[in-house]
Enzyme design. Structure first.
Site: not given
Ligand code: BGP
Length: 474
Positions: A166, A375
């Site tokens: 990201e 993800e």
């Molecule tokens: C993505 C990231 C992750 C994770 C996920 C959830 O952007 O790659 O590392 O954190 O988001 O985000 P959050 O924890 O802010 O809900």
């Protein structure tokens, strides 16, 4: 009639070093930008840090045993750069190398395919101090060296690699909203930092061809497909502007080594386009990935933004209270609005499985690359019932509907490598502490009160096990 999931489909889950490992100063690890940032008062929910996280560093065997019990085919994890090079460059920390060595062997012994993310946001603080981290081109050479070290150490056993996680998010939150380290708001720097990161990404892929010729590598992009708020032409144009400047700006560079035209012209007019040196575009073109890693959580809906309208400085909802998300945009180009047709989580992330199908098709049509969903998942409050269970039916529903969208996309002709749910165990949410949970496995970790880090399988754990067993037919 939907097509079946491919036979070797990689069913899995993902994590990132800073969010799971803990052991922040153990075995010679250096300090990362996150180790430093979380210590600034008010930056994270209740000042939560990743010093312990879910202690995966010491409990990885227990966690991998749970993955094996679930039948997971793949596990995506990241390496903490500062464990390998405590100062970002220079001397290698053998104990850091050994940790991931053991982790990889443990996964392979359980027939779980490792997917290694090289960079998931935790930069050695030494490099930030030395030359501003991603702000300097110098980082490209240090990143090259770090990558080669990993390829030599693990390339014999790890066949799937993610270069940068990201890039669009860590640069945006680091340089536009100041919510992540280094906590800066500077649009010009934002685009320059991105140019350096894209060069680093290309170098990582170029070197990969030499050191891991039989492996596959790609970036993980946070893809939020753009919708137009209405059928008014000005809103359609706003959505196109957003798709180009918020998505193609990165993916075109990954896939083709080029910036999208209209966005480049716009940034040039504004004096915001990055400085490009001779040979940069040739290098970017050499960094063609084997797949596009897609992190999908939601779509974004856009409308026209007046010239005195909102900027990209608006902050996300980190409160867990619906309706605390700020609109963002680029004056004259586009602004976000809440899509009233979609349900939202308590953190104001909309729930849009169909958007995933739409996004996968757009990527396929534009780039023709296979896709790894690196993800996708639901962050929510979870509650341990009196009988000790966690009834996360909402998470099952989220993943079930998104998997259906994936299968529809496959039926539409999208080539899919795998699907990694965020996340396997609960873990630290960068800004939201341990209250916003994503895992199949609950971890008794909290900001306050009793927290013995014990693992509890949620309802979704048993459900996903069956999904994997039936190759997605469940
Ligand atoms: C993505 C990231 C992750 C994770 C996920 C959830 O952007 O790659 O590392 O954190 O988001 O985000 P959050 O924890 O802010 O809900």
């Amino acid at each position: 009639n939907l097509k079946a999931f491919p036979e070797n489909f990689l069913w899995g889950a993902a994590s990132a070093a800073y969010q799971v490992e803990g052991a922040w100063d153990v075995d010679g690890k250096g300090v990362s930008n996150w180790d430093k940032f979380v210590r600034i008062p008010g930056k994270t929910f209740k000042g939560t840090n990743g010093d312990v996280a879910v202690d995966h560093y010491h409990r990885y065997k227990e966690d991998i045993a749970l993955m094996a019990e679930m039948g997971m085919k793949t596990y995506r994890f990241s390496v903490a750069w500062a464990r390998i090079f405590p100062n970002g460059s220079g001397e290698v920390n053998e104990k850091g190398l050994a940790f991931y060595n053991d982790l990889i062997d443990e996964l392979l012994e359980h027939n779980i395919e490792p997917i290694l993310t090289i960079y998931h946001w935790d930069l050695p603080q030494a490099l930030q101090d030395k030359y501003g981290g991603w702000e300097s081109r110098e980082i490209v050479e240090d990143f090259r060296n770090y990558c080669i070290t990993l390829y030599k150490a693990y390339g014999d056993r790890v066949k799937y690699w993610v270069s940068l996680n990201e890039q669009n998010i860590f640069t945006r939150l680091g340089y536009q909203t100041a919510m992540h380290p280094p906590g800066v708001k500077d649009d010009k720097l934002f685009y320059q930092v991105n140019h350096h990161a894209s060069l680093a990404n290309a170098v990582a892929i170029k070197e990969f061809r030499t050191y891991v010729p039989d492996g596959k590598i790609g970036p993980s992009f946070a893809y939020s497909p753009a919708y137009a708020a209405t059928s008014k032409p000005e809103d359609i144009l706003a959505a196109e502007n957003a798709e180009e400047l918020s998505n193609h700006w990165w993916m075109d560079v990954y896939a083709w080594g080029e910036y999208p035209k209209a966005s480049w012209e716009y940034l040039e007019r504004k004096g915001l386009a990055p400085q490009v040196e001779k040979g940069d575009f040739a290098l970017l073109k050499e960094g063609k990935p084997d797949f596009m890693g897609v992190n999908y959580y939601q779509t974004t809906t856009f409308e026209k933004n007046p010239l005195d309208g909102v900027t990209m400085e608006g902050t996300f909802n980190t409160t867990g209270k619906k309706g605390t998300m700020e609109d963002t945009g680029i004056p004259g180009l586009f602004k976000t609005i809440t899509n009233e047709n979609l349900e939202r989580t308590n953190w104001d992330w909309n729930i849009d499985p169909q958007g995933l199908r739409i996004g996968l098709r757009r990527i396929t049509n534009r780039y023709g690359l296979p896709i790894l969903i690196s993800e996708n998942g639901l962050g929510e409050y979870d509650k341990v019932e009196e009988d000790g269970t966690i009834q996360d039916g909402y998470r099952i529903e989220y993943i079930r509907t998104h998997l259906k969208a994936v299968q529809e996309a496959i039926t539409d002709g999208v080539e899919m490598i795998g699907y990694c749910v965020w996340s396997f165990t609960d873990l630290l949410s960068w800004l939201n502490g341990f209250q916003k949970r994503y895992g199949f496995v609950y971890v008794n970790q909290h900001e306050e009160g009793e927290h013995d880090l014990r693992r509890i399988k949620k309802k979704s754990f048993y459900w996903y096990k069956e999904v994997i067993e039936s190759n997605g037919e469940n």
